[in-house]
Design an enzyme around this catalytic site. Structure first.
Site, PDB file in Angstrom:
ATOM      1  N   ARG A  18       9.785  11.236   6.082  1.00  0.00           N
ATOM      2  CA  ARG A  18      10.448  10.196   4.983  1.00  0.00           C
ATOM      3  C   ARG A  18       9.848  10.850   3.487  1.00  0.00           C
ATOM      4  NH1 ARG A  18       7.501   4.765   6.426  1.00  0.00           N
ATOM      5  NH2 ARG A  18       5.958   6.351   6.997  1.00  0.00           N
ATOM      6  N   LYS A  77       1.922   8.867   3.276  1.00  0.00           N
ATOM      7  CA  LYS A  77       0.789   8.637   4.257  1.00  0.00           C
ATOM      8  C   LYS A  77      -0.596   9.315   3.733  1.00  0.00           C
ATOM      9  CE  LYS A  77       1.445   6.537   7.459  1.00  0.00           C
ATOM     10  NZ  LYS A  77       1.348   5.189   7.915  1.00  0.00           N
ATOM     11  N   HIS A  95      -4.430   2.531   2.778  1.00  0.00           N
ATOM     12  CA  HIS A  95      -5.052   1.676   3.893  1.00  0.00           C
ATOM     13  C   HIS A  95      -6.754   1.627   3.536  1.00  0.00           C
ATOM     14  CE1 HIS A  95      -1.032   1.388   5.576  1.00  0.00           C
ATOM     15  NE2 HIS A  95      -1.173   2.471   5.776  1.00  0.00           N
ATOM     16  N   ARG A 129       4.521 -10.517  -3.128  1.00  0.00           N
ATOM     17  CA  ARG A 129       5.349  -9.801  -1.989  1.00  0.00           C
ATOM     18  C   ARG A 129       5.640  -8.668  -2.451  1.00  0.00           C
ATOM     19  NH1 ARG A 129       9.513 -11.189   1.356  1.00  0.00           N
ATOM     20  NH2 ARG A 129      11.191  -9.873   1.284  1.00  0.00           N
ATOM     21  N   ARG A 187      10.236  -9.155   6.473  1.00  0.00           N
ATOM     22  CA  ARG A 187      11.034  -7.990   6.432  1.00  0.00           C
ATOM     23  C   ARG A 187      10.954  -7.419   7.732  1.00  0.00           C
ATOM     24  NH1 ARG A 187       8.561  -6.401   1.179  1.00  0.00           N
ATOM     25  NH2 ARG A 187      10.121  -6.610  -0.362  1.00  0.00           N
ATOM     26  N   ASP A 207       7.009 -17.945  13.171  1.00  0.00           N
ATOM     27  CA  ASP A 207       6.700 -17.482  11.896  1.00  0.00           C
ATOM     28  C   ASP A 207       5.263 -18.524  11.565  1.00  0.00           C
ATOM     29  OD1 ASP A 207       7.761 -15.475   9.731  1.00  0.00           O
ATOM     30  OD2 ASP A 207       6.892 -17.087   8.772  1.00  0.00           O
ATOM     31  N   ASP A 296       2.201   3.848  13.798  1.00  0.00           N
ATOM     32  CA  ASP A 296       2.181   3.840  12.524  1.00  0.00           C
ATOM     33  C   ASP A 296       3.041   4.272  11.313  1.00  0.00           C
ATOM     34  OD1 ASP A 296       1.158   6.057  12.280  1.00  0.00           O
ATOM     35  OD2 ASP A 296      -0.941   5.497  11.641  1.00  0.00           O
TER      36      ASP A 296
END
Length: 351
Positions: A18, A77, A95, A129, A187, A207, A296
């Protein structure tokens, strides 16, 4: 004000196809006055020539380490291990703010060089969000792989594909399956539901209301489960090792889209390492069988679609980089993490 210089780095992970900025959006940024340097990358879904054609500068892979100090390094990443001192402002999914493995080491690298991590996970609106996310495609891929494996149709190693080709495989995998999507209204959950629908499956959708007081026997009564929930506060896990050993368990295929391994907030603490493209499935139990998919970088399997959608969301935000608002919240979260790290090492702040 100094003109914005964005430096799109090559991703060191070999399965990362990506890009956070596609060529058409790079053109728009250049037209708005930004400078873009794009590193050559043999694996990126768009070749360097496509960026050069819209006015980007092209640099060697990994040359961001010697980029001008005011350049903003953009990626997705993890960074390579060197350099140990990071001097630039970096935009990527770090992360590093929830105590994940390696988080302290990464933050120390920023402290050593005086750089800043603007973590895309914390680029959010006033309601918290995310403003740019791969969630839909992560959910789509996670559910698709889980269903294909459940039908015995998943082959390894995984290879990037197109949505058309993937949907053709899903339509060939139709049949009755009792599936559950947790986090169905988000999403990722929406993507998971759509993928299962392509295969003719009608999943149970849970949910917040359904997980507030979790019906674990009902969960274990499903054959296939896709978890898309990423929590920011401590809540009871959805599954434990004890649940996996329940002799009445019907659950056979588990896909964890969030892959929050190592975090104290992990909702599925039943495995300790992700799976990958070479070996996408790991067996957690033999009797009865339970297989795990926990990759991941799922959206990298649909790199064109995932990159195009993500870039469309991120690009309009970049001209206002670090001008308060959402970027300010990113910076505040980094500063908070640094303070927490220092506090953990004593009042002197020595690292």
């Amino acid at each position: 004000m100094t003109a914005l210089h964005l430096w799109l780095r090559h991703e060191s992970r070999t399965t990362e196809r990506r890009t956070p900025i596609v060529p058409s959006d790079a053109r728009r940024l250049i037209e708005s006055g930004a400078t873009l340097t794009v590193e050559d990358s043999p694996q990126r879904v768009f070749p360097a020539e496509a960026y050069e054609a819209v006015g980007c500068r092209v640099a060697e892979a990994g040359s961001w380490v010697t980029a001008p100090p005011d350049a903003v390094i953009v990626g997705l990443k993890e960074l390579p291990d060197d350099p140990t001192a990071l001097i630039h402002r970096h935009i990527f999914f770090g992360h590093a703010f929830k105590g994940q493995p390696g988080a302290g080491s990464l933050l120390r690298r920023f402290l050593a060089g005086g750089g800043t991590l603007l973590d895309l996970e914390y680029l959010v609106d006033d309601n918290g969000r995310r403003l740019a996310a791969f969630g839909y495609w992560a959910g789509y891929l996670g559910a698709a792989l889980a269903l294909l494996h459940h039908r015995g149709l998943l082959t390894a190693p995984l290879q990037p594909t197109s949505k058309e080709e993937l949907d053709e495989r899903l339509r060939a995998a139709t049949g009755e399956v009792r599936a559950l999507v947790i986090g169905a209204l988000g999403r990722s959950g929406r993507g998971a539901r759509v993928a299962l629908g392509v295969a003719g499956a009608d999943p149970t959708c849970w949910d917040l209301a359904e997980t507030r007081e979790l019906d674990r026997p009902a969960l274990l009564g499903h054959e296939l489960m896709v978890n898309t929930v990423l929590t920011t506060r401590p809540v009871p896990p959805f599954l434990t090792d004890k649940d996996l050993d329940d002799p009445g368990r019907r659950l056979r295929t588990l896909c964890d889209v969030t892959v929050d391994v190592g975090s104290p907030l992990n909702l599925l603490p039943v495995y300790d390492t992700p799976t990958g493209w070479d070996e996408p499935v790991r067996r957690l139990r033999e009797q009865p069988v339970l297989d795990l998919i926990a990759i991941d970088n799922l959206p990298s399997l649909l790199p064109l679609e995932a990159s195009t959608d993500f870039s469309a969301a991120l690009t309009p935000l970049l001209p206002d980089f670090e001008v308060g608002g959402s970027w300010g919240r990113c910076r505040e979260r980094f500063d908070e993490a640094v303070r927490e790290l220092r506090a953990g090492k004593g009042e002197s702040g020595d690292l």
